[in-house]
Design an enzyme around this catalytic site. Structure first.
Site, PDB file in Angstrom:
ATOM      1  CG  HIS A 161      -1.878   1.014   1.417  1.00  0.00           C
ATOM      2  ND1 HIS A 161      -1.578   2.304   1.792  1.00  0.00           N
ATOM      3  CD2 HIS A 161      -3.215   0.982   1.243  1.00  0.00           C
ATOM      4  CE1 HIS A 161      -2.695   3.015   1.859  1.00  0.00           C
ATOM      5  NE2 HIS A 161      -3.710   2.224   1.520  1.00  0.00           N
ATOM      6  CG  ASP A 186       0.779  -2.230   6.164  1.00  0.00           C
ATOM      7  OD1 ASP A 186      -0.052  -2.312   7.088  1.00  0.00           O
ATOM      8  OD2 ASP A 186       0.573  -1.578   5.114  1.00  0.00           O
ATOM      9  CD  GLN A 193      -6.793  -4.418   4.361  1.00  0.00           C
ATOM     10  OE1 GLN A 193      -7.714  -5.129   4.757  1.00  0.00           O
ATOM     11  NE2 GLN A 193      -7.006  -3.175   3.944  1.00  0.00           N
ATOM     12  CE  LYS A 208      -7.344   0.257   6.220  1.00  0.00           C
ATOM     13  NZ  LYS A 208      -8.000   0.776   5.025  1.00  0.00           N
ATOM     14  CB  CYS A 221      -3.724   3.530  -1.476  1.00  0.00           C
ATOM     15  SG  CYS A 221      -4.895   4.834  -1.185  1.00  0.00           S
TER      16      CYS A 221
HETATM   17  C1  LIG Z   1      -2.369  -2.628   3.701  1.00  0.00           C
HETATM   18  C2  LIG Z   1      -2.707  -1.227   4.126  1.00  0.00           C
HETATM   19  N1  LIG Z   1      -1.766  -0.469   4.696  1.00  0.00           N
HETATM   20  C3  LIG Z   1      -2.012   0.789   5.086  1.00  0.00           C
HETATM   21  C4  LIG Z   1      -3.254   1.358   4.925  1.00  0.00           C
HETATM   22  C5  LIG Z   1      -3.484   2.777   5.391  1.00  0.00           C
HETATM   23  O1  LIG Z   1      -4.414   2.817   6.445  1.00  0.00           O
HETATM   24  P1  LIG Z   1      -4.765   4.227   7.120  1.00  0.00           P
HETATM   25  O2  LIG Z   1      -5.432   5.034   6.054  1.00  0.00           O
HETATM   26  O3  LIG Z   1      -5.694   3.880   8.246  1.00  0.00           O
HETATM   27  O4  LIG Z   1      -3.496   4.825   7.579  1.00  0.00           O
HETATM   28  C6  LIG Z   1      -4.266   0.611   4.329  1.00  0.00           C
HETATM   29  C7  LIG Z   1      -5.596   1.218   4.073  1.00  0.00           C
HETATM   30  O5  LIG Z   1      -6.254   0.914   3.100  1.00  0.00           O
HETATM   31  C8  LIG Z   1      -3.986  -0.718   3.929  1.00  0.00           C
HETATM   32  O6  LIG Z   1      -4.943  -1.473   3.376  1.00  0.00           O
END
Ligand SMILES: Cc1ncc(COP(=O)(O)O)c(C=O)c1O
Length: 409
Positions: free
Chosen positions: A123, A199, A202, A225, A367
């Protein structure tokens, strides 16, 4: 070990809403989940009975608020298998957590020419902070590729990890749903002397998180999430790594002493929490953890795997070649996220047509632009399910696709 979805739905008032005369079919939890009454109640009760700023006042209310906030930290630390609660830092979202790692750990440990290994399926939140550091420090970025099946290509892992200072990997792809073999990557990274940043955005909402079993040194996730509120992200780090990192943001709470010619930073975890933290949000996140634990993370994972199998079968049987589903064909290898293209209808048009049936799916690049390029598409539609979805929701999606097929035929 199954979820009682009918009962769970009752905890989410928003699911009673009707949109365009239809019951709401919310299939966008990978972007942001809904939250149960228990979470909003915990936050409201906190505001109505206990709120004061934390770590400052010495009166009863302030001490109670501090105890609630720090109690939630301890609860969240136990939940992800952290060694101690001061290994848990709160930020405004996981994006900020990952930027903290890049700017604090990165600037302290990386020099021009040092290499960071990422994956092509990150992401932007775990990519752009490193691209910024590339511009700022002249570091080099390498990437693990993605196979046509949407898996990480690990055929050259040992070669790519050689000489690397940090490996950053998403545990689960937000586009493909792919569950990555984080432990295997972490072992190779550690053998090469690299630090491992995961990260977990998810993963943590959907399966049990054990930061040590994953082999992570630093691990981020986000509250909104996982049935929690917006406005709170989490970073876990091994104590010795966090101890050695300089503060990221400066201000109140993150200092022990300030003079006109310098400052002494506070201890962990407050060294990284400048300014008033997201107190009510952290308390809401604790309530989300309680709720998820009440359901059982194994049952959550099993439920999503079963819905994924159902969705793959239903949509391919009904639409055959008209639908292209990206990512691994095996439900065991993926979470409840499904990116797809339907006929030659643009995902934004498709999403708008589905909305007429109150079916909410995301459309766009999610993203993850480099991954989109690798997949040879500029956008996809993405449906994602969670604890409050059932087969009826997948059927609603399948029926709504028929509307789109009619409209665009
Ligand atoms: C894998 C992953 N990392 C990071 C993010 C960023 O999350 P946030 O907008 O809550 O910082 C997302 C959000 O879609 C994501 O799916």
């Amino acid at each position: 070990m199954t979820l009682d979805v009918e009962r769970i739905k009752k905890d989410f008032a928003i699911l009673d809403r009707r949109v365009h005369g239809h019951r709401l079919v919310f299939l966008d939890s990978a972007a942001s989940s809904q939250r149960p009454q228990a979470v909003t109640d915990a936050m409201t009760t906190y505001y109505e009975t206990t709120h004061a700023n934390v770590h400052r006042g010495v009166y009863t209310l302030a001490e109670e608020a501090t105890a609630r906030y720090e109690g939630a930290r301890a609860r969240i630390a136990r939940w992800v298998g952290a060694g101690a609660s001061h290994e848990i830092l709160f930020a405004k979202n996981v994006t900020e957590s990952l930027n903290l790692v890049a700017q604090s750990w990165g600037r302290a440990n990386l020099r021009a020419g040092d290499v960071v290994l990422l994956t092509e399926m990150e992401h932007h939140a775990n990519l752009v902070p490193w691209l910024m550091l590339k511009d700022q420090l002249g570091i080099e970025l390498r990437y693990l590729g993605v196979t046509d099946d949407g898996l990480l290509d690990l055929s050259d892992l040992e070669e790519k990890v050689d000489g690397v200072k940090l490996v950053g990997v998403t545990a689960v792809s937000n586009v493909l749903g792919t569950i990555n073999p984080v432990r295997r990557i972490a072992d190779a990274a550690h053998a090469a002397g690299a630090v491992v940043l995961v990260d977990g955005t998810q993963l943590t909402p959907h399966m049990a998180t054990h930061v040590h079993s994953l082999g992570a040194d630093l691990y981020g996730f986000t509250g909104h999430k996982m049935l929690g509120p917006t406005g709170v992200g989490v970073l876990w780090g091994r104590e010795e790594i966090l101890e050695a990192m300089p503060p990221f943001l400066g201000g109140g709470d993150m200092i022990r002493d300030v003079r006109l010619d310098g400052f002494t930073p506070n201890e962990l975890p407050w060294k990284f929490e400048a300014g008033t933290p997201p107190i009510a949000e952290v308390i809401g996140l604790e309530a989300a953890v309680d709720y998820l634990e009440g359901l059982g993370l194994e049952a959550v994972r099993e439920h999503e795997r079963s819905l994924t199998r159902y969705a793959l079968r239903t949509l391919t049987q009904r639409y055959g070649d008209e639908i292209t589903i990206h990512g691994p064909p095996d439900a065991d290898l993926r979470s409840g996220v499904m990116s797809f293209l339907f006929r030659d209808i643009h995902p934004h048009d498709l999403s708008q047509v589905l909305d007429q049936r109150a079916v909410c799916v995301r459309a766009g690049h999610h993203c993850a632009k480099p991954l989109m390029r690798r997949m040879g598409v500029s956008a996809t539609a993405r449906a994602s399910w969670y604890v409050y979805n059932d087969e009826g929701d997948i059927d609603a999606l399948a029926d709504a696709l028929a509307d789109a097929a009619d409209l665009f035929s």
